[in-house]
Structures are given as C-alpha cells and as structure tokens.
Design a protein around this motif. Structure first.
Motif, PDB file in Angstrom:
ATOM      1  N   ARG A  42       0.859  -1.194   0.000  1.00 35.52           N
ATOM      2  CA  ARG A  42       0.000   0.000   0.000  1.00 35.52           C
ATOM      3  C   ARG A  42       0.894   1.243   0.000  1.00 35.52           C
ATOM      4  O   ARG A  42       1.608   1.504   0.960  1.00 35.52           O
ATOM      5  N   VAL A  44       1.917   5.236  -0.096  1.00 37.81           N
ATOM      6  CA  VAL A  44       1.537   6.576   0.354  1.00 37.81           C
ATOM      7  C   VAL A  44       2.462   7.583  -0.325  1.00 37.81           C
ATOM      8  O   VAL A  44       3.667   7.347  -0.444  1.00 37.81           O
ATOM      9  N   ASP A  55       1.028   9.149  10.385  1.00 36.18           N
ATOM     10  CA  ASP A  55       0.009   8.162   9.978  1.00 36.18           C
ATOM     11  C   ASP A  55      -1.335   8.821   9.700  1.00 36.18           C
ATOM     12  O   ASP A  55      -2.402   8.256   9.991  1.00 36.18           O
ATOM     13  N   PRO A  58      -3.675   8.859   4.008  1.00 37.87           N
ATOM     14  CA  PRO A  58      -4.129   7.529   3.595  1.00 37.87           C
ATOM     15  C   PRO A  58      -3.359   7.023   2.374  1.00 37.87           C
ATOM     16  O   PRO A  58      -2.866   7.806   1.558  1.00 37.87           O
ATOM     17  N   ALA A  59      -3.266   5.708   2.272  1.00 42.14           N
ATOM     18  CA  ALA A  59      -2.624   5.087   1.112  1.00 42.14           C
ATOM     19  C   ALA A  59      -3.544   5.192  -0.103  1.00 42.14           C
ATOM     20  O   ALA A  59      -4.759   5.403   0.018  1.00 42.14           O
ATOM     21  N   GLU A  63      -3.663  -1.172  -4.707  1.00 34.11           N
ATOM     22  CA  GLU A  63      -2.583  -1.855  -3.999  1.00 34.11           C
ATOM     23  C   GLU A  63      -1.846  -2.798  -4.939  1.00 34.11           C
ATOM     24  O   GLU A  63      -2.367  -3.189  -5.984  1.00 34.11           O
ATOM     25  N   SER A 114      -7.023   8.381  -2.984  1.00 37.07           N
ATOM     26  CA  SER A 114      -6.801   7.938  -1.606  1.00 37.07           C
ATOM     27  C   SER A 114      -7.918   8.453  -0.725  1.00 37.07           C
ATOM     28  O   SER A 114      -8.632   9.408  -1.079  1.00 37.07           O
ATOM     29  N   ASP A 141       5.641   3.012   2.228  1.00 36.16           N
ATOM     30  CA  ASP A 141       4.595   2.049   2.522  1.00 36.16           C
ATOM     31  C   ASP A 141       3.709   2.578   3.648  1.00 36.16           C
ATOM     32  O   ASP A 141       4.164   3.326   4.522  1.00 36.16           O
ATOM     33  N   ALA A 142       2.450   2.151   3.636  1.00 36.09           N
ATOM     34  CA  ALA A 142       1.511   2.624   4.649  1.00 36.09           C
ATOM     35  C   ALA A 142       1.907   2.214   6.058  1.00 36.09           C
ATOM     36  O   ALA A 142       1.470   2.833   7.039  1.00 36.09           O
TER      37      ALA A 142
END
Length: 225
Positions: A42, A44, A55, A58-59, A63, A114, A141-142
């Motif tokens: 995923r 970002v 955090d 959002p991704a 995917e 996203s 990566d998420a």
C-alpha cells in the motif's frame, strides 16, 4: 471530467527535448532511483516534512503485491534560450518519479485516489494531488510511519542526503528508519504545490507503475522542441 494524463512516454525518453514558456531548452534523462520496500503493498505519497510519521495520510486505493520496487526519475537539464550553455554539471529538475511495478508497457492511466477521494467529485480539468509545502515529496509504505514517529529525528534524516550533496541532485534518496522501513524522498519539481500521482495499467489492466508528475514537462507535444 478530470484532467487527462499527459503522454508520460516523453518524460522517460532520454534525449527528449522541449522548450518552456521562456524559450529555455529542457532535455530529459532517466536515472535509477534504487528500490523501495513496500511490505504491505500500500503506497503513500506525501510531504514528508509535514506528514511522515503521523500516519494521517491515507494510502492509495490501488494496492500491489508486497515487495521491492524500482524507482526511476525523469530529470530535466536546461539550456538558456539566449547565451552559452551552462558550465559544469548543472543541477537537474525532477520532472516525474515512477515506482515501477512491472516491465509491461503502460496502455492506460488513471488518477491515483486515496481516502475519500472520488473521480465524480472532480470538476472539468481538476486533479487530486498531494500537497508540498517544504519542496520535498515522498513515497513510502503505509506501515512505515511507526519508524518515523520521532519528528525531530525524522526531519534531520530527511535533510541529510540533500545537505550532503549540496542540493545538486533532486533525488530520490531511499532512507531506512530504525525499524527497517523505508521512505523515498525527492525534491518536488518546481517546489511547493500540489502534485498528482497516476496509476499505469497494461493492456490486461494490471498495474505497471505509480507516477507523480511535477508539471515540469509541458502536457502537449506541441510545446516540445
């Protein structure tokens, strides 16, 4: 309808040349940016100075399989419309950055979405993009945020490669956090702004790449030299 994707083949054709609004000649080259680990698949994209480690970004909805994926940078070097060419090795600008998923040719492009983003919410000629306020963007990566939660240490880590080379190259630089997660950081084209990411697909509909466009190359071939 949202704005259509440019012809990105031009961005990644070494030697392709175009002129900007001032008449300066830009010539493209392609640089290997290393590999980025996506342990969840995923992706970002964000301004890492503002958001990495929080955090809150959002991704993308699309995917890919977890793995290591190659980064390629489309770079532009400039020759002025009037006067002699630049001396030495001028710093290039980053025109586009892509995360290569497969080697299959890209047959179509779609805007990477996203969070709550929907294409139906875009007006004519509009795009979604990630905002940049520090002249730097990132792919990660998420799951990587936990490695970069120390904001002060993260900012120092992000600045380090650019300071070390005297800001002579826009990146990407793949940096590894204390827990092994990675982030690819890069200067964002002309600087601050909002930059769209596109998902490439092959003729069978499979993902070939993710690509951020920094609006350095004119969208129409008619603007080329």
């Amino acid at each position: 309808m949202p704005l259509a994707a440019p012809d990105f083949d031009r961005h990644f054709t070494p030697g392709h040349a175009f002129r900007d609004e001032e008449g300066d000649l830009g010539t493209l080259s392609v640089a290997d940016g290393g590999e980025l680990w996506l342990p969840t698949g995923r992706l970002v994209a964000c301004d890492p100075m503002a958001y990495l480690g929080l955090d809150t970004t959002p991704a993308f909805h699309v995917e890919v399989a977890p793995g290591h994926y190659r980064l390629e940078a489309a770079l532009v070097t400039w020759s002025p419309a009037d006067g002699p060419p630049p001396q030495g090795s001028p710093r290039p600008d980053l025109a586009a950055l892509r995360l290569v998923v497969t080697q299959e040719p890209t047959a179509s492009w779609e805007l990477a979405l996203s969070g709550e983003q929907r294409l139906d919410d875009l007006g004519p000629g509009e795009l979604y993009g990630y905002g940049v306020d520090a002249g730097v963007g990132a792919f990660h990566d998420a799951s990587a945020g936990r490695d970069f939660a120390d904001r002060e240490a993260t900012r120092e880590l992000l600045r380090a490669p650019f300071l070390a080379d005297g800001y002579r190259h826009p990146g990407p630089y793949v940096l590894t956090g204390p827990g092994g997660h990675q982030v690819a950081v890069f200067q964002s084209g002309w600087g601050d702004g909002a930059y769209p990411t596109w998902v490439g697909r092959d003729a069978a509909g499979r993902v070939t790449c993710f690509l951020t466009d920094f609006f350095v190359v004119p969208p129409r071939e008619g603007a080329s030299a």
